[in-house]
Write a protein that holds these residues in place. Structure first.
Motif, PDB file in Angstrom:
ATOM      1  N   LEU A 109       0.835  -1.202   0.000  1.00 29.40           N
ATOM      2  CA  LEU A 109       0.000   0.000   0.000  1.00 29.40           C
ATOM      3  C   LEU A 109       0.868   1.250   0.000  1.00 29.40           C
ATOM      4  N   VAL A 112       2.167   1.840  -3.483  1.00 31.84           N
ATOM      5  CA  VAL A 112       1.129   2.467  -4.309  1.00 31.84           C
ATOM      6  C   VAL A 112       1.051   3.963  -4.022  1.00 31.84           C
ATOM      7  N   LEU A 113       1.074   4.337  -2.749  1.00 35.20           N
ATOM      8  CA  LEU A 113       1.016   5.757  -2.390  1.00 35.20           C
ATOM      9  C   LEU A 113       2.214   6.521  -2.941  1.00 35.20           C
ATOM     10  N   GLN A 127      -8.273   0.580  -5.934  1.00 34.66           N
ATOM     11  CA  GLN A 127      -6.983   0.815  -5.289  1.00 34.66           C
ATOM     12  C   GLN A 127      -7.098   1.901  -4.225  1.00 34.66           C
ATOM     13  N   TRP A 128      -7.881   2.964  -4.527  1.00 32.96           N
ATOM     14  CA  TRP A 128      -8.112   4.001  -3.522  1.00 32.96           C
ATOM     15  C   TRP A 128      -8.826   3.416  -2.307  1.00 32.96           C
ATOM     16  N   VAL A 131      -6.294   1.509  -0.216  1.00 34.77           N
ATOM     17  CA  VAL A 131      -5.437   2.429   0.539  1.00 34.77           C
ATOM     18  C   VAL A 131      -6.213   3.035   1.709  1.00 34.77           C
ATOM     19  N   PHE A 281      -6.827  -5.117  -3.034  1.00 39.59           N
ATOM     20  CA  PHE A 281      -5.723  -4.715  -3.911  1.00 39.59           C
ATOM     21  C   PHE A 281      -5.333  -5.853  -4.856  1.00 39.59           C
TER      22      PHE A 281
END
Length: 312
Positions: A109, A112-113, A127-128, A131, A281
């Motif tokens: 995560l 991804v950020l 995906q948001w 997160v 995810f």
């Protein structure tokens, strides 16, 4: 045996070894985390030097010396992986194995950020959501611990940033480990000399077994990394991404079943939220890959990486 199946075996072996690292590092006590780290760095250089000498593969050094930008990137990567290793060893040897496992659960995560904030990538809706669920999980765990789970967060942040730096370079695993360890070797040797002068070094003063295990920490660092490299060349990215969860699952099991670390209901709820985020995810990545294969054929489809670098 097919090449892909062999790759999965290599990957599974690598992640199982990483999963049982808490047991290994526990046996390096009473040495401090910094002394263990210094020996890990020095013996990694020794082992990989021998390996590269056998393979007669030193051409990468010429390329490195001709590319100052690459050398600078590797130096940054070395500092980041040094922070990651030190944090992990400290966490394990201060009875926070469960928290170190959490760090590697949330690493995807964080990656991804970083992709969004640094690379300017766009996240898909699911995906948001993943997160967001991960952020709620960290909040729940902060309440449970009475503080932010800083060991987990530092592990995830250091490895996530390391992944970002490594993504922009192209050194193979053995060569990369050699250069990164070499960058750290000078301060490591100075620190070990200072410990010995002050009479605080544990190396060579505990037992023969302890000394041998300290020396073998370089081998323990390099072998799973090379197995991972063998897997990465044979297994699709999503396959590697799913395999990576083996290590923190085993680390969590070590913390709970071997070292009997507490898992109160609130902490379990926090971990459950992390697992929900990872499921969302992973399913999103698998769904996207399946759609790509349907649209353009399996030969042209590329799987989105869930996390494609080894954890330690």
């Amino acid at each position: 045996m097919s090449d892909e199946r062999r790759g999965y075996l290599y990957g599974l072996a690598a992640y199982v070894m990483w999963g049982f690292f808490p047991i290994y590092f526990k046996h390096l006590q009473p040495a401090s985390a910094l002394e263990i780290l210094a020996h890990r760095v020095v013996w990694s250089v020794v082992f990989v030097t021998l390996l590269l000498a056998v393979l007669r593969n030193w051409r990468f050094l010429g390329r490195l010396l001709r590319t100052p930008k690459l050398l600078g990137g590797i130096s940054i990567a070395a500092v980041l992986i040094g922070v990651n290793w030190a944090t992990y060893i400290y966490g394990v040897n201060t009875d926070r194995v469960v928290e170190t496992a959490l760090g590697y659960f949330i690493t995807p995560l964080v990656v991804v950020l970083l992709g969004v904030t640094v690379q300017g990538e766009r996240l898909r809706p699911w995906q948001w959501i993943a997160v967001g669920v991960g952020a709620v999980a960290v909040a729940v765990l902060t309440i449970d611990y009475g503080r932010p789970p800083y060991i987990a967060l530092l592990l995830a942040a250091s490895f996530g940033t390391y992944s970002l730096v490594k993504k922009r370079m192209s050194l193979p695993p053995a060569e990369g480990l050699f250069v990164e360890s070499s960058v750290l070797a000078v301060p490591a040797l100075i620190f070990l000399a200072w410990l010995n002068i002050g009479g605080d070094a544990q190396f060579g003063h505990v037992s023969t077994t302890h000394t041998v295990l300290m020396v073998l920490s370089g081998l323990a660092t390099a072998v799973p990394l090379l197995l991972f490299a063998g897997a990465a060349n044979r297994v699709p990215m999503v396959g590697i991404g799913i395999l990576q969860y083996v290590a923190p699952i085993l680390q969590l099991a070590c913390g709970l079943l071997i070292y009997h670390e507490p898992m109160p209901p609130a902490r379990l709820a926090g971990f459950a939220l992390v697992w929900v985020a990872l499921i969302i995810f992973t399913v999103d990545a698998l769904t996207r890959t399946r759609r790509e294969r349907t649209a353009i054929g399996p030969a042209a489809a590329t799987a989105e990486p869930i996390a494609t670098l080894p954890p330690r």
